[in-house]
Design a protein around this motif. Structure first.
Motif, PDB file in Angstrom:
ATOM      1  N   TYR A  82       0.093  -3.703 -10.292  1.00 11.49           N
ATOM      2  CA  TYR A  82       0.062  -4.861 -11.185  1.00 11.49           C
ATOM      3  C   TYR A  82       0.028  -6.101 -10.313  1.00 11.49           C
ATOM      4  CZ  TYR A  82       1.463  -8.314 -14.684  1.00 11.49           C
ATOM      5  OH  TYR A  82       1.508  -9.416 -15.507  1.00 11.49           O
ATOM      6  N   PHE A  83      -0.814  -7.066 -10.673  1.00  8.26           N
ATOM      7  CA  PHE A  83      -0.891  -8.323  -9.925  1.00  8.26           C
ATOM      8  C   PHE A  83      -1.031  -9.473 -10.908  1.00  8.26           C
ATOM      9  CE2 PHE A  83      -3.108 -11.874  -8.021  1.00  8.26           C
ATOM     10  CZ  PHE A  83      -2.460 -12.027  -6.796  1.00  8.26           C
TER      11      PHE A  83
ATOM     12  N   VAL B 286       4.947  -1.944 -15.844  1.00  4.64           N
ATOM     13  CA  VAL B 286       4.382  -1.047 -14.838  1.00  4.64           C
ATOM     14  C   VAL B 286       5.471  -0.408 -13.992  1.00  4.64           C
ATOM     15  CG1 VAL B 286       2.959  -0.989 -12.755  1.00  4.64           C
ATOM     16  CG2 VAL B 286       2.161  -2.226 -14.775  1.00  4.64           C
ATOM     17  N   LEU B 287       6.446  -1.188 -13.569  1.00  8.19           N
ATOM     18  CA  LEU B 287       7.486  -0.674 -12.686  1.00  8.19           C
ATOM     19  C   LEU B 287       8.278   0.461 -13.314  1.00  8.19           C
ATOM     20  CD1 LEU B 287       8.843  -4.067 -11.288  1.00  8.19           C
ATOM     21  CD2 LEU B 287       7.624  -2.329  -9.976  1.00  8.19           C
ATOM     22  N   THR B 288       8.435   0.449 -14.627  1.00  7.60           N
ATOM     23  CA  THR B 288       9.248   1.460 -15.306  1.00  7.60           C
ATOM     24  C   THR B 288       8.423   2.565 -15.938  1.00  7.60           C
ATOM     25  OG1 THR B 288       9.266   0.111 -17.328  1.00  7.60           O
ATOM     26  CG2 THR B 288      11.090  -0.192 -15.777  1.00  7.60           C
ATOM     27  N   ASP B 289       7.138   2.598 -15.667  1.00  4.63           N
ATOM     28  CA  ASP B 289       6.264   3.640 -16.205  1.00  4.63           C
ATOM     29  C   ASP B 289       6.087   4.722 -15.148  1.00  4.63           C
ATOM     30  OD1 ASP B 289       4.077   5.248 -16.986  1.00  4.63           O
ATOM     31  OD2 ASP B 289       3.204   3.607 -18.138  1.00  4.63           O
ATOM     32  N   PRO B 290       6.560   5.957 -15.382  1.00  9.51           N
ATOM     33  CA  PRO B 290       6.471   6.990 -14.339  1.00  9.51           C
ATOM     34  C   PRO B 290       5.047   7.348 -13.939  1.00  9.51           C
ATOM     35  CG  PRO B 290       7.188   7.937 -16.431  1.00  9.51           C
ATOM     36  CD  PRO B 290       7.222   6.455 -16.597  1.00  9.51           C
TER      37      PRO B 290
ATOM     38  N   ALA C  37       3.606  -0.805  -6.495  1.00 15.53           N
ATOM     39  CA  ALA C  37       3.931  -2.196  -6.190  1.00 15.53           C
ATOM     40  C   ALA C  37       3.471  -3.094  -7.331  1.00 15.53           C
ATOM     41  CB  ALA C  37       3.269  -2.620  -4.891  1.00 15.53           C
ATOM     42  N   ALA C  38       4.354  -3.956  -7.789  1.00 12.85           N
ATOM     43  CA  ALA C  38       3.995  -5.010  -8.744  1.00 12.85           C
ATOM     44  C   ALA C  38       4.154  -6.338  -8.018  1.00 12.85           C
ATOM     45  CB  ALA C  38       4.880  -4.960  -9.976  1.00 12.85           C
ATOM     46  N   THR C  39       3.079  -7.116  -7.971  1.00 15.92           N
ATOM     47  CA  THR C  39       3.069  -8.347  -7.184  1.00 15.92           C
ATOM     48  C   THR C  39       2.879  -9.549  -8.096  1.00 15.92           C
ATOM     49  OG1 THR C  39       2.121  -7.184  -5.292  1.00 15.92           O
ATOM     50  CG2 THR C  39       1.944  -9.579  -5.293  1.00 15.92           C
TER      51      THR C  39
ATOM     52  N   ALA D 122       0.831  -1.206   0.000  1.00 15.46           N
ATOM     53  CA  ALA D 122       0.000   0.000   0.000  1.00 15.46           C
ATOM     54  C   ALA D 122       0.863   1.252   0.000  1.00 15.46           C
ATOM     55  CB  ALA D 122      -0.924  -0.009   1.220  1.00 15.46           C
ATOM     56  N   LEU D 123       1.916   1.257   0.820  1.00 14.41           N
ATOM     57  CA  LEU D 123       2.801   2.417   0.898  1.00 14.41           C
ATOM     58  C   LEU D 123       3.456   2.698  -0.448  1.00 14.41           C
ATOM     59  CD1 LEU D 123       5.220   3.322   3.732  1.00 14.41           C
ATOM     60  CD2 LEU D 123       6.127   3.125   1.429  1.00 14.41           C
ATOM     61  N   ALA D 124       3.955   1.664  -1.113  1.00 12.84           N
ATOM     62  CA  ALA D 124       4.626   1.845  -2.397  1.00 12.84           C
ATOM     63  C   ALA D 124       3.670   2.383  -3.450  1.00 12.84           C
ATOM     64  CB  ALA D 124       5.223   0.519  -2.861  1.00 12.84           C
ATOM     65  N   THR D 125       2.470   1.824  -3.512  1.00 19.97           N
ATOM     66  CA  THR D 125       1.519   2.230  -4.537  1.00 19.97           C
ATOM     67  C   THR D 125       0.999   3.640  -4.293  1.00 19.97           C
ATOM     68  OG1 THR D 125       0.896  -0.068  -4.969  1.00 19.97           O
ATOM     69  CG2 THR D 125      -0.677   1.623  -5.618  1.00 19.97           C
ATOM     70  N   ILE D 126       0.713   3.974  -3.041  1.00 24.61           N
ATOM     71  CA  ILE D 126       0.239   5.321  -2.739  1.00 24.61           C
ATOM     72  C   ILE D 126       1.294   6.365  -3.070  1.00 24.61           C
ATOM     73  CG2 ILE D 126      -0.273   6.856  -0.772  1.00 24.61           C
ATOM     74  CD1 ILE D 126      -1.921   4.542   0.394  1.00 24.61           C
ATOM     75  N   ASN D 127       2.560   6.048  -2.800  1.00 22.22           N
ATOM     76  CA  ASN D 127       3.647   6.990  -3.073  1.00 22.22           C
ATOM     77  C   ASN D 127       4.176   6.914  -4.499  1.00 22.22           C
ATOM     78  OD1 ASN D 127       4.501   8.471  -0.468  1.00 22.22           O
ATOM     79  ND2 ASN D 127       4.221   6.371   0.236  1.00 22.22           N
ATOM     80  N   ARG D 128       3.621   6.007  -5.303  1.00 24.59           N
ATOM     81  CA  ARG D 128       4.040   5.820  -6.708  1.00 24.59           C
ATOM     82  C   ARG D 128       5.529   5.480  -6.802  1.00 24.59           C
ATOM     83  NH1 ARG D 128      -0.039   9.473  -8.790  1.00 24.59           N
ATOM     84  NH2 ARG D 128      -1.810   9.277  -7.415  1.00 24.59           N
ATOM     85  N   ILE D 129       5.954   4.489  -6.005  1.00 19.61           N
ATOM     86  CA  ILE D 129       7.347   4.050  -5.976  1.00 19.61           C
ATOM     87  C   ILE D 129       7.410   2.589  -6.418  1.00 19.61           C
ATOM     88  CG2 ILE D 129       9.407   3.751  -4.573  1.00 19.61           C
ATOM     89  CD1 ILE D 129       8.627   6.633  -4.773  1.00 19.61           C
ATOM     90  N   PRO D 130       8.345   2.230  -7.331  1.00 22.18           N
ATOM     91  CA  PRO D 130       8.390   0.850  -7.832  1.00 22.18           C
ATOM     92  C   PRO D 130       9.024  -0.126  -6.850  1.00 22.18           C
ATOM     93  CG  PRO D 130      10.149   2.157  -8.824  1.00 22.18           C
ATOM     94  CD  PRO D 130       9.311   3.108  -8.012  1.00 22.18           C
TER      95      PRO D 130
END
Length: 649
Positions: free
Chosen positions: A175-176, A195-199, A204-206, A126-134
């Motif tokens: 992404y899941f 997804v991870l490399t798209d700004p 989070a990619a799971t 949740a933290l990664a996705t909310i902050n838009r961090i890969p």
């Protein structure tokens, strides 16, 4: 009836293949991924954090071991080094902090077992996705074959046979995917990398991989493991969008820029400084955007919103055009839709994500911050604010700087420090390139409004999720990403108690962090909020139960300094300015981690920025303080705005 199509006349040459387990294929694939931006190419994955259990030990765990052995046999370092963490959530925090410090151009994978190992990562996701961090999360999953079901830690559902605890990652991930057969792995990994490399899409990619599937072997085409270079795009703005935005800005007499994390991730700090120097438009910053201008830049008015400066919030109240650059306009930024109080205010939003560019009924410019600032600078080359507005900005900033000086000033070097004095000492004793890390409690707000920033990567406050326990793990990630900078972790006792075990990881990996542990004997931030809501600090202090059964007895005899020392770090107790200054200098000179334990004086409050946060208050109560707080709440609610006015015809 359709005719049978003819067989192809030419059979392609068979591709070379290699036999690996799914776990081994994952590791080999990750080691071959690179990113490129502005001509600079770097490996995307810096390594893998992991805690092993029955779900991943024989799969990805064995693959990481083999990867290290293979590297040792060739006298090289592993392309995907492994770090053993102490808590699954904390490992994700460290990975996020690393990626943030590297402007999202590098990331980590995090592997865990099925069951509590995987679900411990949910908060980190949740933290990664909310902050838009890969961050790439690799939780093990239950047996794909189901031959032994139900297995240890399996969630059984009478309504569906294919649900596992990992389905909880779906709403928390950008992404899941679930891999139940080896042949599914290439599509899953390539989808995650996209997804991870798209700004605009990152987070989070799971990929949940069955514990039996991880150990299953398959014949893989060699091309799957060829080096791949993912371009981190800089989407240019549309000419029509720039023209509309420039027209709105050109009409402004009191414009204000709100700069968010997108400015820093884009590497657009210098571009923003030049744009503002030419136009004279002042810049207020969000938590993620702090650092895009130095604190002493004449156009910098500091933090905006709930934790903002009086200078920024006074300008925001009268601004007729607000230019958001790389911000998602959280409630702290908008002061719950009360910060921008001009009834005729209009918005221009520059963002790589269309979702954010459209907020506040704005003229949206969907583009990279650096590219948009260049285009906007050309369109506004003859625009600048009036001289009287520049003078007003200077006066407001000067007045606020005087308040910071007063808050930082130590009149008695042998008296107990206040929290603001402590922050001032760390600010003055640290170097320009050093990093301050924080996440939860009262310190993020104090840092946002008071910290005098000197470098774009010198301020690292996680405030998208404001997750207690992030600080030490985040400090480790920041230091791994910036080994040439000292990292100061500022943490209160409440957040420290959530996850102190990562100090062991810092010792294990020889990662030096300087932890300033503030003893407040409870939740200071929520205690203050509780008082403002008329709840009298209920349930926020560490106390024994008193005679009536309430938690209002004597303070608990908790010794956090002794706890930290037991985890293998150097510990210094320092409650006065004299002792604290000596402790910081000692910690800077040390080669290993130090915890500086400080018991502060909680009474003096930091200077107010004159803002508000919408936190509901009980409409009816027999407590007089609650009734009074509700009346104040209603007055603020009356000035909230929906920001629905179109910014352009």
């Amino acid at each position: 009836m359709a005719a049978t199509p003819p067989l192809p006349s030419r059979t392609p040459e068979p591709e070379a293949r290699v036999r690996l387990t799914v776990g081994q294929a994952v590791v080999r694939f990750l080691a071959a991924q690179f990113v490129e931006r502005d001509g600079a190419r770097t490996p995307f994955f810096a390594g893998a954090f992991g805690i092993f259990g029955h779900g991943n030990l024989g799969g990805i765990g064995q693959a990481l071991l083999q990867h290290e052995i293979d590297a040792a046999e060739t006298n090289t370092r592993p392309a995907l080094p492994f770090v053993f963490g102490r808590n699954e959530q904390a490992m994700v925090h460290s990975a996020v902090a690393y990626a943030r410090q590297r402007d999202r151009l590098q990331a980590w994978a995090v592997t865990t077992s099925i069951g509590p190992g995987s679900t411990n990562m949910l908060t980190g996701a949740a933290l990664a996705t909310i902050n838009r961090i890969p961050v790439l999360l690799l939780p093990a999953d239950t047996f794909a074959t189901r031959v032994s079901a139900p297995v240890l830690q399996e969630l059984e559902s009478p309504a569906a046979g294919d649900i596992t605890v990992n389905d909880a990652f779906r709403p928390l991930s950008r992404y899941f995917d679930r891999v139940t057969r080896p042949e599914q792995l290439p599509a899953a990994l390539l989808g995650a990398m996209r997804v991870l490399t798209d700004p605009a899409e990152t987070g989070a990619a799971t990929i949940a991989i069955g514990q039996d599937v991880q150990a299953e072997s398959c014949s893989w085409p060699e091309s799957f493991f060829a080096q791949r270079v993912w371009q981190v795009r800089r989407p240019p703005p549309e000419a029509a969008a720039i023209a509309r935005a420039a027209a709105v800005i050109r009409s402004a007499r009191s414009p204000l820029i709100v700069a968010g994390g997108g400015v820093i991730y884009s590497g657009a700090a210098e571009d923003l400084a030049r744009f503002c120097e030419r136009t004279g438009i002042p810049v207020a910053v969000t938590q993620a955007g702090k650092g895009c201008l130095r604190h002493d830049d004449p156009r910098s008015v500091g933090a905006i919103g709930v934790t903002g400066t009086a200078a920024a919030n006074d300008l925001a109240a009268d601004a007729d055009v607000v230019i958001g650059i790389g911000t998602r306009y959280s409630d702290f930024t908008t002061a719950s839709h009360t910060a921008f109080a001009n009834p005729d205010v209009r918005f221009v939003n520059i963002n790589v994500a269309p979702f954010d560019a459209a907020k506040q009924s704005a003229v949206g410019v969907v583009a990279d911050a650096r590219a948009a600032l260049a285009a906007l600078g050309t369109a506004l080359r003859d625009y600048h604010v009036d001289a009287d507005y520049r003078v007003l900005v200077c006066e407001l900033v000067t007045a606020w700087e005087e308040q910071i000086d007063a808050a930082y000033r130590v009149t008695d070097p042998d008296a107990r420090l206040t929290q603001t004095q402590l922050i001032g000492l760390v600010n003055s004793l640290s170097a320009d390139l050093d990093v301050v890390v924080c996440a939860a409690g009262s310190m993020p707000g104090d840092l946002h409004k008071l910290w005098r920033i000197r470098d774009p990567k010198g301020y690292h406050v996680e405030y998208g999720y404001s997750c207690m326990g992030y600080e030490i793990a985040g400090g480790i990630g920041a230091r791994l990403a910036a080994p040439d900078r000292d990292v100061f972790v500022l943490v209160g006792d409440g957040s420290y108690l959530m996850m102190p075990g990562e100090l062991v990881t810092a010792v294990q990996e020889s990662v030096k962090v300087i932890v300033v542990l503030v003893q407040n004997h409870g939740f200071a931030s929520i205690g203050t909020l509780s008082e403002s809501l008329g709840s009298g600090r209920f349930g926020t202090e560490y106390r024994f139960r008193g005679e009536t059964g309430r938690l209002d007895g004597a303070r608990l005899p908790v010794d956090l300094a002794a706890n930290a020392a037991s985890l293998g770090v150097d510990v210094v107790r320092a409650d006065t300015a004299t002792d604290f200054t000596a402790a910081v200098r000692r910690a800077i000179a040390a080669e290993s981690s130090t915890v500086i334990h400080v018991e502060t004086d909680p009474r003096p409050a930091p200077p107010e920025g004159g803002s508000w946060w919408d936190v509901p208050i009980a409409e009816t109560s027999s407590v007089p303080a609650t009734r009074e707080a509700y009346e104040i709440y209603l007055r603020w609610k009356r000035i909230q705005q929906p920001y629905l006015r179109p910014s352009a015809d």
